[in-house]
Design an enzyme around this catalytic site. Structure first.
Site, PDB file in Angstrom:
ATOM      1  N   ARG A  99     -14.277  15.152 -27.117  1.00  0.00           N
ATOM      2  CA  ARG A  99     -14.286  14.210 -25.998  1.00  0.00           C
ATOM      3  C   ARG A  99     -12.884  13.810 -25.561  1.00  0.00           C
ATOM      4  O   ARG A  99     -12.587  13.733 -24.362  1.00  0.00           O
ATOM      5  CB  ARG A  99     -15.105  12.965 -26.362  1.00  0.00           C
ATOM      6  CG  ARG A  99     -15.165  11.879 -25.293  1.00  0.00           C
ATOM      7  CD  ARG A  99     -15.381  12.419 -23.897  1.00  0.00           C
ATOM      8  NE  ARG A  99     -16.503  13.314 -23.781  1.00  0.00           N
ATOM      9  CZ  ARG A  99     -16.706  14.161 -22.796  1.00  0.00           C
ATOM     10  NH1 ARG A  99     -15.808  14.275 -21.820  1.00  0.00           N
ATOM     11  NH2 ARG A  99     -17.767  14.934 -22.770  1.00  0.00           N
ATOM     12  N   LYS A 134       0.572   3.567  -8.953  1.00  0.00           N
ATOM     13  CA  LYS A 134      -0.823   3.168  -9.161  1.00  0.00           C
ATOM     14  C   LYS A 134      -1.489   4.155 -10.125  1.00  0.00           C
ATOM     15  O   LYS A 134      -2.335   4.963  -9.747  1.00  0.00           O
ATOM     16  CB  LYS A 134      -1.557   3.102  -7.828  1.00  0.00           C
ATOM     17  CG  LYS A 134      -0.988   2.028  -6.905  1.00  0.00           C
ATOM     18  CD  LYS A 134      -1.660   2.040  -5.547  1.00  0.00           C
ATOM     19  CE  LYS A 134      -1.045   0.987  -4.630  1.00  0.00           C
ATOM     20  NZ  LYS A 134      -1.646   1.003  -3.278  1.00  0.00           N
ATOM     21  N   LYS A 166       9.773  -4.365  -1.175  1.00  0.00           N
ATOM     22  CA  LYS A 166       8.453  -4.496  -0.562  1.00  0.00           C
ATOM     23  C   LYS A 166       8.321  -5.849   0.136  1.00  0.00           C
ATOM     24  O   LYS A 166       9.256  -6.659   0.135  1.00  0.00           O
ATOM     25  CB  LYS A 166       7.372  -4.295  -1.627  1.00  0.00           C
ATOM     26  CG  LYS A 166       7.429  -2.891  -2.247  1.00  0.00           C
ATOM     27  CD  LYS A 166       6.398  -2.691  -3.334  1.00  0.00           C
ATOM     28  CE  LYS A 166       4.993  -2.564  -2.780  1.00  0.00           C
ATOM     29  NZ  LYS A 166       4.832  -1.323  -1.984  1.00  0.00           N
ATOM     30  N   GLU A 196      10.260  -1.260   2.612  1.00  0.00           N
ATOM     31  CA  GLU A 196       8.953  -1.189   3.275  1.00  0.00           C
ATOM     32  C   GLU A 196       8.993  -2.052   4.533  1.00  0.00           C
ATOM     33  O   GLU A 196       9.409  -3.212   4.475  1.00  0.00           O
ATOM     34  CB  GLU A 196       7.889  -1.708   2.303  1.00  0.00           C
ATOM     35  CG  GLU A 196       6.485  -1.795   2.856  1.00  0.00           C
ATOM     36  CD  GLU A 196       5.542  -2.422   1.847  1.00  0.00           C
ATOM     37  OE1 GLU A 196       4.998  -1.689   0.999  1.00  0.00           O
ATOM     38  OE2 GLU A 196       5.365  -3.660   1.879  1.00  0.00           O
ATOM     39  N   ASP A 217       4.640   1.052   6.503  1.00  0.00           N
ATOM     40  CA  ASP A 217       3.477   0.564   5.760  1.00  0.00           C
ATOM     41  C   ASP A 217       2.289   0.313   6.678  1.00  0.00           C
ATOM     42  O   ASP A 217       2.347  -0.541   7.571  1.00  0.00           O
ATOM     43  CB  ASP A 217       3.843  -0.724   5.020  1.00  0.00           C
ATOM     44  CG  ASP A 217       2.698  -1.245   4.165  1.00  0.00           C
ATOM     45  OD1 ASP A 217       2.080  -0.440   3.452  1.00  0.00           O
ATOM     46  OD2 ASP A 217       2.428  -2.460   4.220  1.00  0.00           O
TER      47      ASP A 217
END
Length: 280
Positions: A99, A134, A166, A196, A217
């Site tokens: 697994r 992410k 950002k 951004e 963005d």
């Protein structure tokens, strides 16, 4: 991109500890210690294979005596039914490692397969496909490796290796110009600054203080085209936000240099791979 053996082993050891715990109750109660087996990992659907090193380490950490034979290479496109890897030795060991080996191989192959689809969609355009941060906590190096196997490129690895200003940084700094200037005063002269932006006014600010990369963005293709005309030649241009297989061609047509896609790693369907074992 090459995977560090220590990174692989650390991730696999954690996964094995999580899965096995005090022991595989089912296998240990059914399969004799001296029973041999021959397992074959098979692709149940077409895709791009990634993570063979990781799968092999899973088998070897459970039982160094297991013999592993790879039948394909990372980056190979396989058809449904293609044998990927063979494992021979203790049937108990094969079943115990199964697994964890499959979980890694399926997920990384799923990332490589999804990346390859995006890369193929923009093959006639200048835009390069890049990933984001992410990623699954603890598995970033493995998942970013799978992106590269699929033909994509890596964005920054973490907070430590590049400047990416950002919206929240801009809010706290008091504006795009202020944020870029503050970063410039702190970082080495060899490091590039990316910012951004959400409007043409912010683009003007970024250009005024010579941002190296401007990230558009969540802009529409029409807004991106206007931005590209404004920026071209003065900074690299990255598009980001809500990119899908349905929208990526329109985005690439605008002339951006990079398209970053969080879904390459955060919303992946694992490639269907099974392990069939025969007793020996």
């Amino acid at each position: 991109m090459l995977l560090d053996e220590r990174v692989i082993e650390r991730a696999v050891r954690a996964a094995l500890e999580e899965d096995i715990g005090s022991g595989d109750i089912t296998t240990n109660s059914i399969v004799p210690k001296d029973k041999g087996g021959h397992g074959t990992l098979l692709a149940k659907e077409p895709g791009i294979i990634a993570g063979l090193d990781v799968a092999e380490v899973a088998f070897k950490l459970v039982d160094p005596a297991l013999e592993v034979n790879r039948l394909v290479k990372d980056g190979d496109a396989v058809a449904k039914g293609t044998p990927i890897m063979e494992v021979t030795g203790s049937a108990r060991s094969i079943l115990i490692a199964e697994r964890v080996a499959l979980n890694f191989l399926q997920r990384l192959s799923g990332i490589a397969t999804r990346t390859a689809k995006f890369v193929e969609l923009v093959r006639y355009y200048n835009a390069k496909i890049v990933d984001t941060r992410k990623t699954t906590p603890g598995l970033r190096a493995l998942e970013k490796y799978a992106v590269v196997v699929g033909g994509g490129r890596n964005h920054r690895f973490g907070l430590f290796d590049a400047v990416l200003i950002k919206d929240n940084h801009i809010e706290i700094a008091g504006g795009v110009k202020q944020a870029i200037m503050a970063a410039r005063h702190q970082i080495p002269h060899t490091m590039r600054v990316e910012v951004e932006v959400e409007s043409m006014e912010q683009i003007d600010e970024a250009l005024e203080v010579k941002a190296d990369i401007i990230m558009l963005d969540n802009m529409t293709p029409e807004q991106m085209r206007e931005a590209v005309e404004k920026i071209t030649g003065r900074a690299l241009i990255e598009a980001s936000g809500g990119v899908t297989e349905e929208t990526i061609v329109d985005i690439a047509k605008t002339g951006v240099d990079y398209i970053s896609i969080g879904a390459l790693t955060h919303s992946i369907k694992a490639l269907d791979i099974s392990l069939d074992i025969l007793a020996k």
